[in-house]
Design an enzyme around this catalytic site. Structure first.
Site, short mmCIF file in Angstrom:
data_model
loop_
_atom_site.label_atom_id
_atom_site.label_comp_id
_atom_site.label_asym_id
_atom_site.label_seq_id
_atom_site.Cartn_x
_atom_site.Cartn_y
_atom_site.Cartn_z
CB ALA A 140 -0.92 0.01 1.23
CD GLU A 142 3.33 14.48 3.19
OE1 GLU A 142 2.13 14.12 3.18
OE2 GLU A 142 4.09 14.32 4.16
C1 LIG Z 1 11.82 9.36 3.02
C2 LIG Z 1 10.40 8.90 2.98
C3 LIG Z 1 9.56 9.22 4.02
C4 LIG Z 1 8.26 8.74 4.04
N1 LIG Z 1 7.48 8.99 5.13
C5 LIG Z 1 6.29 8.36 5.24
C6 LIG Z 1 5.54 8.46 6.45
O1 LIG Z 1 5.94 9.17 7.39
N2 LIG Z 1 4.39 7.76 6.55
C7 LIG Z 1 3.93 6.98 5.55
O2 LIG Z 1 2.88 6.37 5.70
N3 LIG Z 1 4.59 6.89 4.37
C8 LIG Z 1 5.77 7.55 4.20
N4 LIG Z 1 6.49 7.44 3.04
C9 LIG Z 1 5.96 6.63 1.94
C10 LIG Z 1 5.40 7.51 0.82
O3 LIG Z 1 4.21 8.09 1.23
C11 LIG Z 1 5.24 6.60 -0.40
O4 LIG Z 1 6.55 6.38 -0.87
C12 LIG Z 1 4.40 7.20 -1.48
O5 LIG Z 1 3.06 7.23 -1.08
C13 LIG Z 1 4.47 6.39 -2.78
O6 LIG Z 1 4.27 5.05 -2.54
P1 LIG Z 1 5.33 3.98 -3.09
O7 LIG Z 1 6.69 4.46 -2.77
O8 LIG Z 1 4.94 2.65 -2.63
O9 LIG Z 1 5.21 4.05 -4.68
P2 LIG Z 1 4.15 3.30 -5.60
O10 LIG Z 1 2.78 3.67 -5.20
O11 LIG Z 1 4.51 1.87 -5.70
O12 LIG Z 1 4.45 4.01 -6.99
C14 LIG Z 1 5.60 3.69 -7.79
C15 LIG Z 1 5.57 4.60 -9.01
O13 LIG Z 1 4.35 4.40 -9.74
C16 LIG Z 1 3.64 5.62 -9.85
N5 LIG Z 1 2.19 5.39 -9.74
C17 LIG Z 1 1.52 4.64 -8.84
N6 LIG Z 1 0.20 4.70 -9.04
C18 LIG Z 1 0.02 5.52 -10.09
C19 LIG Z 1 -1.11 6.01 -10.80
N7 LIG Z 1 -2.36 5.69 -10.43
N8 LIG Z 1 -0.91 6.84 -11.83
C20 LIG Z 1 0.36 7.20 -12.21
N9 LIG Z 1 1.46 6.78 -11.58
C21 LIG Z 1 1.29 5.96 -10.55
C22 LIG Z 1 4.12 6.48 -8.69
O14 LIG Z 1 3.94 7.86 -8.94
C23 LIG Z 1 5.61 6.09 -8.63
O15 LIG Z 1 6.32 6.80 -9.58
C24 LIG Z 1 7.77 7.95 2.97
C25 LIG Z 1 8.61 7.69 1.87
C26 LIG Z 1 9.91 8.15 1.88
C27 LIG Z 1 10.80 7.84 0.70
#
Ligand SMILES: Cc1cc2nc3c(=O)[nH]c(=O)nc-3n(C[C@H](O)[C@H](O)[C@H](O)COP(=O)(O)OP(=O)(O)OC[C@H]3O[C@@H](n4cnc5c(N)ncnc54)[C@H](O)[C@@H]3O)c2cc1C
Length: 370
Positions: free
Chosen positions: A123, A356
């Site tokens: 997620a 975010e």
């Molecule tokens: C340093 C850091 C701090 C963080 N802090 C927190 C925190 O405090 N709490 C927390 O809960 N999370 C946190 N996160 C997680 C962050 O919120 C997620 O990384 C972010 O929501 C994206 O999820 P994912 O990395 O799993 O990417 P994914 O959702 O797997 O996406 C991978 C790629 O596919 C693209 N993609 C996915 N779906 C679509 C779509 N529908 N249309 C177009 N493109 C799409 C994305 O843009 C991305 O380029 C943190 C992440 C980092 C790196």
């Protein structure tokens, strides 16, 4: 600008110049969290600006101006205060009277560092895949699951954990306020990140974690209402971090270009260099004004706030990526080494396009509103 604005911003500028800039590189190198500085900034009233009842007329705008100045000095500090603010929003906006009484002030003042646990292995952008479960027995929930990339993990005393209490999808998720030292909460070693290393980010494993029903924030199965209540603030805060970082890179690259000479003249005299700086100044000012416009919409309860916040997040963070990358170019070989901060700033800028709500997700949200 109101006197309160000027006082707070001047106080932050002094702190950044005297206490933040001198230590940021070393803290990033040693991955040391600046707890004392985070608390000092919280005590200046930043989280309370958006989670309390501030007396100033445009609290969101003031908050973002302050975050912008902090990020100009050190992204990890700005990002931590921003994160603390987001983690306080749940209790402030949806907490019971008892929860607010017990936790709110300590969170606003940074005495209790807090984190938001939304992401999981399956997620990320798609929060409907949250699989952490919370099962009720008597008046106690038992939480099991794995949370990933939790900002403040390891330094936070309180965690807002989003867990499934019913069905699938975005409904059926509930927000719980969990003490980080509750038996069964295991914080994993910090991630080895590309940047912003002084602010720890780690996985959190929950195994049979018992949480009293009195720790539910907001309504049962309506945790996404709690989370959505800080999504706009999340976008604005990151946009403010990005504007501050881009400004730092432009200031640094301009100073370097004036002082570095090649072919018997300062490199700023070459249009190939000076136009990079000119474009950066245009993009930064445009990003800043779009951010302030979005903040004013938030402060006046305007109907365009979600659109404007998404636009500001995309534009400011893409600007920070471009400007920091070009700052490395302007500094040439020195820019590519640890002798100068611009390579670190380039690595830090990348984060803002991901957190975010990734910039693709923001673009999808903007497109759906067109
Ligand atoms: C340093 C850091 C701090 C963080 N802090 C927190 C925190 O405090 N709490 C927390 O809960 N999370 C946190 N996160 C997680 C962050 O919120 C997620 O990384 C972010 O929501 C994206 O999820 P994912 O990395 O799993 O990417 P994914 O959702 O797997 O996406 C991978 C790629 O596919 C693209 N993609 C996915 N779906 C679509 C779509 N529908 N249309 C177009 N493109 C799409 C994305 O843009 C991305 O380029 C943190 C992440 C980092 C790196």
């Amino acid at each position: 600008m109101a006197e309160a604005y000027e006082r707070l911003l001047a106080e932050i500028e002094t702190m950044v110049a005297d206490e933040v800039r001198p230590i940021s590189a070393e803290h990033e190198r040693t991955e040391t969290y600046p707890l004392g500085l985070v608390r000092r900034v919280c005590e200046m009233g930043l989280p309370a600006l958006v989670t309390g009842r501030p007396a100033v007329p445009h609290p969101t705008e003031l908050f973002c101006m302050a975050i912008e100045r902090l990020a100009e000095g050190w992204v990890a500090l700005a990002e931590s205060v921003h994160l603390q603010t987001l983690a306080t929003c749940g209790v402030a906006r949806h907490g019971t009277a008892d929860q607010r009484e017990q936790f709110l002030e300590d969170m606003q003042l940074g005495r209790t560092i807090a984190g938001n646990c939304l992401s999981e292995p399956d997620a990320g952008s798609d929060l409907s895949r949250i699989a952490t479960v919370a099962e009720l027995t008597g008046d106690t929930y038992r939480l099991n699951g794995v949370k990933t990339y939790v900002g403040h993990a390891g330094v936070a005393g309180l965690l807002n954990v989003y867990a499934r209490t019913s069905g699938g999808g975005l409904g059926g998720i509930t927000c719980f306020l969990v003490d980080a030292d509750t038996p069964g909460v295991a914080v994993q070693p910090p991630e080895e990140k590309m940047g912003v290393r002084a602010l720890p980010t780690a996985g959190v494993v929950l195994r049979d974690v018992e949480v009293p029903a009195s720790r539910v924030v907001g309504r049962l199965n309506r945790g996404m209402i709690v989370a959505r209540s800080f999504f706009v603030q999340g976008r604005l805060g990151i946009a403010a971090c990005a504007v501050g970082l881009a400004q730092a890179a432009l200031t640094h690259a301009t100073a370097y270009a004036r002082k570095r000479s090649q072919f018997d003249r300062p490199i700023i005299d070459f249009q190939g260099v000076s136009f990079l700086l000119a474009d950066a100044s245009v993009q930064i000012e445009a990003a800043r004004q779009l951010l302030y416009r979005a903040c004013r919409e938030a402060d006046t309860g305007g109907s365009q706030v979600e659109m404007l916040a998404a636009q500001a997040k995309v534009f400011a963070t893409d600007t920070a990526m471009t400007v920091t990358t070009n700052a490395v170019q302007v500094l040439g070989a020195r820019g590519y080494t640890g002798a100068e901060p611009v390579e670190r700033w380039m690595r830090e800028a990348k984060l803002f396009q991901i957190i975010e709500g990734t910039n693709q997700i923001q673009r999808a949200a903007i497109a759906s509103r067109l």
